[in-house]
Write a protein that holds these residues in place. Structure first.
Motif, PDB file in Angstrom:
ATOM      1  N   ARG A   1      -1.739  13.400  -0.014  1.00  0.00           N
ATOM      2  CA  ARG A   1      -3.105  13.090  -0.454  1.00  0.00           C
ATOM      3  C   ARG A   1      -4.114  13.220   0.679  1.00  0.00           C
ATOM      4  O   ARG A   1      -5.308  13.111   0.473  1.00  0.00           O
ATOM      5  CB  ARG A   1      -3.179  11.689  -1.057  1.00  0.00           C
ATOM      6  N   LYS A   2      -3.646  13.471   1.875  1.00  0.00           N
ATOM      7  CA  LYS A   2      -4.548  13.563   3.026  1.00  0.00           C
ATOM      8  C   LYS A   2      -5.258  14.914   3.032  1.00  0.00           C
ATOM      9  O   LYS A   2      -4.654  15.945   2.810  1.00  0.00           O
ATOM     10  CB  LYS A   2      -3.774  13.333   4.311  1.00  0.00           C
TER      11      LYS A   2
ATOM     12  N   VAL B   1      -3.888   4.973   6.374  1.00  0.00           N
ATOM     13  CA  VAL B   1      -4.559   5.421   5.148  1.00  0.00           C
ATOM     14  C   VAL B   1      -5.467   6.620   5.409  1.00  0.00           C
ATOM     15  O   VAL B   1      -5.612   7.494   4.554  1.00  0.00           O
ATOM     16  CB  VAL B   1      -5.378   4.266   4.524  1.00  0.00           C
TER      17      VAL B   1
ATOM     18  N   GLU C   1       1.954   1.983  -3.455  1.00  0.00           N
ATOM     19  CA  GLU C   1       0.854   2.513  -4.265  1.00  0.00           C
ATOM     20  C   GLU C   1       0.471   3.941  -3.869  1.00  0.00           C
ATOM     21  O   GLU C   1      -0.399   4.543  -4.490  1.00  0.00           O
ATOM     22  CB  GLU C   1      -0.367   1.604  -4.146  1.00  0.00           C
TER      23      GLU C   1
ATOM     24  N   LEU D   1      -0.893   5.002  -0.886  1.00  0.00           N
ATOM     25  CA  LEU D   1      -2.053   5.162  -0.014  1.00  0.00           C
ATOM     26  C   LEU D   1      -1.731   5.851   1.306  1.00  0.00           C
ATOM     27  O   LEU D   1      -2.631   6.353   1.971  1.00  0.00           O
ATOM     28  CB  LEU D   1      -2.706   3.806   0.278  1.00  0.00           C
TER      29      LEU D   1
ATOM     30  N   GLU E   1      -6.913  -5.222   3.525  1.00  0.00           N
ATOM     31  CA  GLU E   1      -6.723  -4.409   2.325  1.00  0.00           C
ATOM     32  C   GLU E   1      -8.036  -3.788   1.842  1.00  0.00           C
ATOM     33  O   GLU E   1      -8.054  -2.619   1.438  1.00  0.00           O
ATOM     34  CB  GLU E   1      -6.101  -5.248   1.206  1.00  0.00           C
TER      35      GLU E   1
ATOM     36  N   ALA F   1      -8.675  -0.706   3.833  1.00  0.00           N
ATOM     37  CA  ALA F   1      -7.745   0.361   3.450  1.00  0.00           C
ATOM     38  C   ALA F   1      -8.200   1.029   2.155  1.00  0.00           C
ATOM     39  O   ALA F   1      -8.205   2.261   2.044  1.00  0.00           O
ATOM     40  CB  ALA F   1      -6.336  -0.202   3.294  1.00  0.00           C
ATOM     41  N   ARG F   2      -8.604   0.239   1.193  1.00  0.00           N
ATOM     42  CA  ARG F   2      -9.027   0.803  -0.107  1.00  0.00           C
ATOM     43  C   ARG F   2     -10.346   1.569   0.021  1.00  0.00           C
ATOM     44  O   ARG F   2     -10.551   2.572  -0.662  1.00  0.00           O
ATOM     45  CB  ARG F   2      -9.099  -0.290  -1.147  1.00  0.00           C
TER      46      ARG F   2
ATOM     47  N   TYR G   1      -9.380   4.900   1.504  1.00  0.00           N
ATOM     48  CA  TYR G   1      -8.670   5.662   0.469  1.00  0.00           C
ATOM     49  C   TYR G   1      -9.652   6.245  -0.559  1.00  0.00           C
ATOM     50  O   TYR G   1      -9.476   7.362  -1.038  1.00  0.00           O
ATOM     51  CB  TYR G   1      -7.652   4.756  -0.215  1.00  0.00           C
ATOM     52  N   SER G   2     -10.689   5.495  -0.872  1.00  0.00           N
ATOM     53  CA  SER G   2     -11.662   5.914  -1.893  1.00  0.00           C
ATOM     54  C   SER G   2     -12.769   6.797  -1.348  1.00  0.00           C
ATOM     55  O   SER G   2     -13.620   7.265  -2.116  1.00  0.00           O
ATOM     56  CB  SER G   2     -12.298   4.671  -2.536  1.00  0.00           C
TER      57      SER G   2
ATOM     58  N   LEU H   1       0.822  -1.215   0.000  1.00  0.00           N
ATOM     59  CA  LEU H   1       0.000   0.000   0.000  1.00  0.00           C
ATOM     60  C   LEU H   1       0.857   1.267   0.000  1.00  0.00           C
ATOM     61  O   LEU H   1       0.490   2.259  -0.620  1.00  0.00           O
ATOM     62  CB  LEU H   1      -0.960  -0.011   1.182  1.00  0.00           C
ATOM     63  N   GLU H   2       1.982   1.214   0.682  1.00  0.00           N
ATOM     64  CA  GLU H   2       2.885   2.363   0.670  1.00  0.00           C
ATOM     65  C   GLU H   2       3.423   2.602  -0.740  1.00  0.00           C
ATOM     66  O   GLU H   2       3.468   3.745  -1.207  1.00  0.00           O
ATOM     67  CB  GLU H   2       4.038   2.154   1.647  1.00  0.00           C
TER      68      GLU H   2
END
Length: 172
Positions: free
Chosen positions: A36-37, A153, A29, A31, A124, A127-128, A131-132, A26-27
């Protein structure tokens, strides 16, 4: 399981290795990137909370927000926060909140526990989903010493669910 660490062979649990592999993935990629935060709104009007409706976490969040900033509306997306159904439930709760057009921020919360009890927050799929998320997410999983992939994330990490409630609203 044996793992190489600094030239020494050490025993490491399967869960720990799985967690480390996922962190690396994930790092890579992006995330976990600070860039991005998103910032949290200064004066939110509507806050989503993904947690179990049972137990003290939901009650504590409601009490603190009501005391600090009673103008805000809370929306609960109930989900199991441990066990086999928890990861899918957390994803469903985050997705349901993101279908709400007027949520300013989402708190993902759960009280403390063992690595196994907190494991859904290291999945995961969770986490996604974080992120989304359309709305910024505050991860408030466990106690101060607990740290999960959800924390890494999320837009912000709070050391406890009560701290998350204080973080997302001003003190009027």
């Amino acid at each position: 399981i044996l793992a190489q660490h600094g030239g020494n062979c050490i025993r490491v649990g399967e869960r720990h290795l799985e967690l480390e592999r996922l962190k690396v993935k994930l790092e890579a990629e992006g995330l976990f990137l600070d860039s991005r935060k998103r910032p949290l709104p200064e004066f939110p009007k509507r806050i989503g909370v993904a947690t179990s409706p049972f137990g003290s976490v939901w009650h504590d969040i409601q009490s603190i927000i009501q005391r600090r900033f009673p103008l805000v509306e809370l929306a609960l997306a109930p989900t199991p926060v441990q066990g086999d159904a928890a990861a899918a439930g957390i994803v469903d709760a985050i997705e349901a909140m993101n279908r709400e057009e007027d949520l300013d921020v989402v708190i993902l919360a759960r009280g403390g526990g063992s690595l196994e009890e907190l494991w859904p927050f290291n999945e995961e799929v969770v986490a996604r989903a974080i992120y989304s998320s359309r709305a910024p997410v505050v991860s408030a999983v466990g106690h101060e010493t607990d740290f999960t992939i959800a924390d890494m994330v999320a837009d912000r990490r709070a050391p406890t669910p009560s701290a998350a409630a204080e973080l997302v609203v001003p003190d009027s």
